[in-house]
Design a protein around this motif. Structure first.
Motif, PDB file in Angstrom:
ATOM      1  N   TYR A   1       0.831  -1.204   0.000  1.00  0.00           N
ATOM      2  CA  TYR A   1       0.000   0.000   0.000  1.00  0.00           C
ATOM      3  C   TYR A   1       0.868   1.258   0.000  1.00  0.00           C
ATOM      4  O   TYR A   1       0.621   2.212  -0.749  1.00  0.00           O
ATOM      5  N   LEU A   2       1.895   1.272   0.829  1.00  0.00           N
ATOM      6  CA  LEU A   2       2.756   2.455   0.927  1.00  0.00           C
ATOM      7  C   LEU A   2       3.527   2.681  -0.370  1.00  0.00           C
ATOM      8  O   LEU A   2       3.774   3.828  -0.767  1.00  0.00           O
TER       9      LEU A   2
ATOM     10  N   TRP B   1       0.825   4.320  -2.646  1.00  0.00           N
ATOM     11  CA  TRP B   1       0.179   5.567  -2.243  1.00  0.00           C
ATOM     12  C   TRP B   1       1.058   6.503  -1.427  1.00  0.00           C
ATOM     13  O   TRP B   1       0.642   7.617  -1.108  1.00  0.00           O
TER      14      TRP B   1
ATOM     15  N   THR C   1       3.925   7.303   1.918  1.00  0.00           N
ATOM     16  CA  THR C   1       3.923   7.206   3.379  1.00  0.00           C
ATOM     17  C   THR C   1       3.563   8.552   3.992  1.00  0.00           C
ATOM     18  O   THR C   1       4.257   9.548   3.754  1.00  0.00           O
ATOM     19  N   PRO C   2       2.492   8.619   4.786  1.00  0.00           N
ATOM     20  CA  PRO C   2       2.117   9.895   5.411  1.00  0.00           C
ATOM     21  C   PRO C   2       3.130  10.291   6.487  1.00  0.00           C
ATOM     22  O   PRO C   2       3.583   9.449   7.259  1.00  0.00           O
TER      23      PRO C   2
ATOM     24  N   GLU D   1      -1.952  14.718   6.272  1.00  0.00           N
ATOM     25  CA  GLU D   1      -1.909  13.893   5.071  1.00  0.00           C
ATOM     26  C   GLU D   1      -2.900  12.731   5.104  1.00  0.00           C
ATOM     27  O   GLU D   1      -3.086  12.043   4.097  1.00  0.00           O
TER      28      GLU D   1
ATOM     29  N   ARG E   1      -5.645  12.192   2.480  1.00  0.00           N
ATOM     30  CA  ARG E   1      -5.294  11.751   1.142  1.00  0.00           C
ATOM     31  C   ARG E   1      -5.110  10.234   1.071  1.00  0.00           C
ATOM     32  O   ARG E   1      -4.702   9.698   0.040  1.00  0.00           O
ATOM     33  N   HIS E   2      -5.419   9.558   2.184  1.00  0.00           N
ATOM     34  CA  HIS E   2      -5.222   8.110   2.237  1.00  0.00           C
ATOM     35  C   HIS E   2      -6.531   7.379   2.512  1.00  0.00           C
ATOM     36  O   HIS E   2      -7.486   7.940   3.050  1.00  0.00           O
ATOM     37  N   ASN E   3      -6.525   6.099   2.121  1.00  0.00           N
ATOM     38  CA  ASN E   3      -7.669   5.229   2.360  1.00  0.00           C
ATOM     39  C   ASN E   3      -7.548   4.658   3.771  1.00  0.00           C
ATOM     40  O   ASN E   3      -6.772   3.738   4.014  1.00  0.00           O
ATOM     41  N   CYS E   4      -8.296   5.236   4.694  1.00  0.00           N
ATOM     42  CA  CYS E   4      -8.222   4.845   6.112  1.00  0.00           C
ATOM     43  C   CYS E   4      -9.376   3.903   6.432  1.00  0.00           C
ATOM     44  O   CYS E   4     -10.549   4.301   6.371  1.00  0.00           O
TER      45      CYS E   4
ATOM     46  N   GLY F   1      -5.809  -0.589   2.531  1.00  0.00           N
ATOM     47  CA  GLY F   1      -5.668   0.744   3.101  1.00  0.00           C
ATOM     48  C   GLY F   1      -4.879   0.724   4.387  1.00  0.00           C
ATOM     49  O   GLY F   1      -4.298  -0.296   4.774  1.00  0.00           O
TER      50      GLY F   1
END
Length: 293
Positions: A171-172, A175, A177-178, A183, A186-189, A231
Motif C-alpha cells: 500500500y505504501l 500511495w 507514506t504519510p 496527510e 489523502r489516504h484510504n483509512c 488501506g
C-alpha cells in the motif's frame, strides 16, 4: 429464630429488577422465585416490590429490607471467604466477562492456565463486546479496555495496550507514506466502529476524522484488509504486533502515537473481593506485566 427463607431470592430480584434474571442467577425456576417472594412478603406483612409488565422495583420497605439483607449476605460471604482463604486454594464458581477478541487471544488462555493451577474452580467465562451489568447479572469480574466510564465499580489496572497506525509495504509503495496528520485525508483509512483515529500532538490528545472505502466492526477483518494492501488501519497491538514484527505491516506516524490504553479488571464495589478473584487478578497482572517487559 430469624428465618432465611426467601432472602436470597429477594436480593437477586432487587439487584436484577427481574424475576426471570433472578431465577437464572440462582439456577432455579421463575415460579420458585415468585413463590419465595410471595411467602416472604406474607411473613413480613408488607409489600417489597412494585410489579409491572416492564420491570420490577423495590418499594420503600423493600429498599430498606434490601440494604440490611445485602449487609448480612456480604458478611456471610466474607466469613466463607475467610475460611477459603485459610485453605489457600481457590475453589467454587467464578463468573467473568471480557471483550471477544482480547478475551480469545489473551484472557482465555490465562484463565485456562489458572484453572489448571486451581482445578477446584468452576469458571464461567462470557466473551462479549457489550458492557454487562455485573451486579444485575451476577458476575464476579469483568476485563475492560481503554478509558473507564464513571461507575460504582472498583477497578484495578492489569496492563496496557498500544494503538498503532500501520499499512502494508504494498500500500505504501502505491500511495506513499504519510508524514503528518494532515496527510491522512489523502489516504484510504479503514474504519471500525468510530470515524476518527486517536493521536497525541504537542503533548495533547487529538482525534482526526478519517474516511475510506471499507468500514467493519471486526478488528480481524480490518487487519486482513490492511495486510492485503486495501488501506491504512489503526488497531491495538494484540491485533497487529505479529504482522509488525514480521514486516507485513509498517508502523506509521509514530511521533503522533497516543498514550497507551489501560486494561482493567473491574468488580462490584459492594462485594468483598474473594481470594479466587484476587488471585486471578494478580495472575493476569503479573503475566501481562512480564509479557510487556
Amino acid at each position: 429464630m430469624v428465618r432465611w427463607d426467601g432472602v436470597n431470592e429477594f436480593v437477586a430480584v432487587a439487584e436484577t429488577e427481574s424475576f426471570t434474571r433472578a431465577s437464572e442467577r440462582l439456577g432455579v425456576s421463575t415460579a420458585q422465585v415468585s413463590r419465595q417472594i410471595s411467602a416472604l412478603e406474607a411473613r413480613l406483612a408488607t409489600r417489597l416490590f412494585y410489579r409491572t409488565t416492564r420491570r420490577v422495583s423495590t418499594t420503600d420497605a423493600g429498599q430498606l429490607y434490601y440494604q440490611h439483607c445485602r449487609q448480612v449476605l456480604d458478611a456471610l460471604e466474607q466469613a466463607e471467604q475467610a475460611v477459603t482463604h485459610l485453605q489457600a486454594v481457590p475453589q467454587g464458581k467464578l463468573r467473568l466477562t471480557a471483550p471477544v477478541t482480547y478475551g480469545e487471544q489473551v484472557i482465555a488462555p490465562l484463565v485456562n492456565d489458572f484453572v489448571l493451577r486451581y482445578p477446584g474452580l468452576e469458571v464461567e467465562m462470557h466473551l462479549t463486546n457489550q458492557q454487562l451489568d455485573l451486579v444485575a447479572e451476577g458476575y464476579d469480574l469483568a476485563v475492560r479496555l481503554g478509558q473507564l466510564e464513571s461507575s460504582s465499580l472498583m477497578a484495578r489496572r492489569l496492563g496496557s495496550r498500544t494503538l498503532y497506525v500501520c499499512a502494508s509495504p504494498a500500500y505504501l509503495s502505491a500511495w506513499g507514506t504519510p508524514r503528518s496528520l494532515a496527510e491522512l485525508d489523502r489516504h484510504n483509512c479503514l474504519q471500525g466502529n468510530l470515524r476518527h483515529w486517536r493521536f497525541q500532538e504537542d503533548g495533547r490528545p487529538r482525534t482526526v476524522r478519517i474516511s475510506g472505502n471499507l468500514r467493519c466492526d471486526s478488528g480481524r477483518a480490518l487487519l486482513d484488509a490492511a495486510l492485503k494492501g486495501v488501506g491504512m488501519v489503526q488497531l491495538p497491538d494484540y491485533y497487529v504486533q505479529p504482522a509488525l514484527d514480521a514486516g507485513a505491516l509498517v508502523p506509521l506516524l509514530t511521533g503522533y502515537q497516543d498514550d497507551d490504553d489501560g486494561i482493567w479488571g473491574v468488580y462490584p464495589h459492594n462485594r468483598h473481593l474473594s481470594p479466587k478473584v484476587r488471585l486471578l487478578l494478580d495472575y493476569v497482572a503479573e503475566t501481562l506485566g512480564s509479557a510487556a517487559a
